[in-house]
Enzyme design. Structure first.
Site, PDB file in Angstrom:
ATOM      1  CB  SER A   1       3.752  -9.863  -9.579  1.00 59.87           C
ATOM      2  OG  SER A   1       5.355  -9.438  -9.490  1.00 59.87           O
TER       3      SER A   1
ATOM      4  CG  ASN B   1       6.644  -5.383   0.429  1.00 59.26           C
ATOM      5  OD1 ASN B   1       7.387  -4.561  -0.569  1.00 59.26           O
ATOM      6  ND2 ASN B   1       4.690  -5.558  -0.404  1.00 59.26           N
TER       7      ASN B   1
ATOM      8  CG  LEU C   1       9.950  -2.262  -7.759  1.00 60.07           C
ATOM      9  CD1 LEU C   1       8.815  -0.689  -9.171  1.00 60.07           C
ATOM     10  CD2 LEU C   1       8.416  -3.101  -8.702  1.00 60.07           C
TER      11      LEU C   1
ATOM     12  CB  CYS D   1       5.687  -0.586  -6.875  1.00 57.41           C
ATOM     13  SG  CYS D   1       7.033  -1.153  -5.525  1.00 57.41           S
TER      14      CYS D   1
ATOM     15  CE  LYS E   1      -0.131  -6.451  -7.802  1.00 59.71           C
ATOM     16  NZ  LYS E   1       1.169  -7.709  -7.869  1.00 59.71           N
TER      17      LYS E   1
ATOM     18  CB  THR F   1       0.728  -3.811  -0.764  1.00 63.71           C
ATOM     19  OG1 THR F   1       1.640  -2.667  -1.462  1.00 63.71           O
ATOM     20  CG2 THR F   1       1.734  -4.625  -1.181  1.00 63.71           C
TER      21      THR F   1
ATOM     22  N   GLY G   1      -5.037 -10.560   0.058  1.00 66.21           N
ATOM     23  CA  GLY G   1      -5.399 -11.348   1.426  1.00 66.21           C
ATOM     24  C   GLY G   1      -6.378 -12.535   1.191  1.00 66.21           C
TER      25      GLY G   1
ATOM     26  N   GLY H   1      -0.422 -13.880  -3.225  1.00 68.27           N
ATOM     27  CA  GLY H   1       0.385 -13.388  -2.283  1.00 68.27           C
ATOM     28  C   GLY H   1       1.062 -14.089  -1.051  1.00 68.27           C
TER      29      GLY H   1
HETATM   30  C1  SIN Z   1       8.019  -3.830  -4.234  1.00 70.04           C
HETATM   31  O1  SIN Z   1       8.928  -4.543  -4.993  1.00 70.04           O
HETATM   32  O2  SIN Z   1       7.968  -2.997  -3.169  1.00 70.04           O
HETATM   33  C2  SIN Z   1       6.756  -4.573  -4.357  1.00 70.04           C
HETATM   34  C3  SIN Z   1       5.944  -5.055  -5.843  1.00 70.04           C
HETATM   35  C4  SIN Z   1       4.759  -3.975  -5.543  1.00 70.04           C
HETATM   36  O3  SIN Z   1       4.180  -3.643  -3.988  1.00 70.04           O
HETATM   37  O4  SIN Z   1       4.646  -3.231  -6.604  1.00 70.04           O
END
Ligand code: SIN
Length: 303
Positions: free
Chosen positions: A21, A69, A73, A129, A164, A192, A243, A264
């Site tokens: 995703s 990043n 969302l 997230c 997740k 992440t 990774g 990813g």
């Molecule tokens: C994001 O949109 O900030 C990333 C999504 C995530 O890390 O779950």
């Protein structure tokens, strides 16, 4: 060629490789490069109840062998997804995992309820997230909150529910067991790792959000370790990610106990990465005389 098929929560995947995703949008840009039917599945960009514009820029930064990043969302909202993106995806003869999140438990429940009324194959509940103030990792870093949101979502959907998980926790196995007990059908991990970079000239954080989630090849050993620990702690299937950049990485992740593998950040440097990884896995299995990819799931022999 080995049998590459896997079955997770009763859903048949033609192979175990799934773009993760957030790196694949809704597949539209990639279907110009290769047939999406080649993929085991697609995890769609995380959907929330309402449209979100995400965090202010800069929200992406490169790191050695990885990236940060703080997208936050960004997405067009569940109604847009169901009306405008899902129909195209459902034509692709691959498993669609609808990734979703919410700022509150009620929001997660409402999104799940709407997804349940569609033909999507699986739901992937994102409680990990790191880039949003409400929901996200706030749910996924507490056993009680992780269990609560999983249990409430479970009540409104009979579709396979994948949860997740965040790696930013003291004990990944405690969180995994909590969501399993609350009704999750499968677990995916890792999202992440929380990171930060600072521009030493301006003394400003590189990301406007100050911190962000780190992914890419540099996190792979952490992901393998957490997948291995989780697969040994729960009875439900585990989908590994973090990774993965090559067929060899995907094999390693499956040997750690993953039944499927999400790809990813590798897609940002090689948009063909998912199909290349499928081909490389096939070559590896052939070279070892392994006839069925399922033989390697959990095949690690710990010392
Ligand atoms: C994001 O949109 O900030 C990333 C999504 C995530 O890390 O779950």
């Amino acid at each position: 060629m080995a049998d590459m098929s896997v079955k997770i929560c009763g859903v048949d995947f033609k192979n175990p490789i799934i773009p993760a995703s957030g790196v694949f949008g809704y597949g539209r840009e990639y279907e110009e490069l290769f047939p999406l039917q080649r993929l085991g599945g697609i995890a769609t960009k995380g959907t929330t109840l309402h449209k979100r514009t995400g965090n202010p820029a800069p929200r992406i930064a490169e790191t050695p062998s990885g990236m940060l990043n703080s997208v936050g969302l960004q997405n067009p909202g569940i109604d847009y997804f169901i009306e405008n993106e899902l129909p195209n995806l459902l034509e692709k003869e691959t498993v669609i995992l609808a990734n979703f999140a919410g700022s509150t438990v009620d929001e997660c429940v409402e999104v799940a309820r709407r997804l349940d009324e569609t033909d999507v194959h699986m739901l992937e509940l994102n409680i990990s997230c790191p880039n949003v103030k409400q929901g996200g990792a706030a749910f996924g870093t507490s056993c009680d909150m992780a269990a609560e949101v999983t249990a409430q979502v479970r009540r409104v959907t009979s579709k396979p529910l994948v949860v997740k998980l965040s790696p930013n926790v003291t004990s990944i196995t405690d969180i995994a067991k909590a969501v399993e007990a609350a009704g999750a059908d499968a677990i995916s991990l890792i999202n992440t790792l929380l990171g930060m970079r600072i521009d030493v000239n301006t003394r400003r954080p590189v990301l406007r959000n100050n911190v962000g989630g780190m992914s890419g090849a540099a996190v792979f050993p952490i992901a393998v370790r957490m997948v291995w620990q989780t697969a040994n702690a729960v009875k439900i299937p585990v989908i590994g990610m973090g990774g993965v950049s090559s067929g060899r990485d995907a094999i390693e992740m499956m040997m750690a106990g993953a039944q499927a593998v999400q790809v990813g950040a590798a897609i940002f440097t090689d948009p063909y990465a998912p199909v290349r990884i499928i081909d490389e896995m096939n070559e590896f299995l052939d070279s070892k005389g392994i006839k069925d990819v399922k033989e390697i799931i959990g095949a690690v022999k710990p010392w």
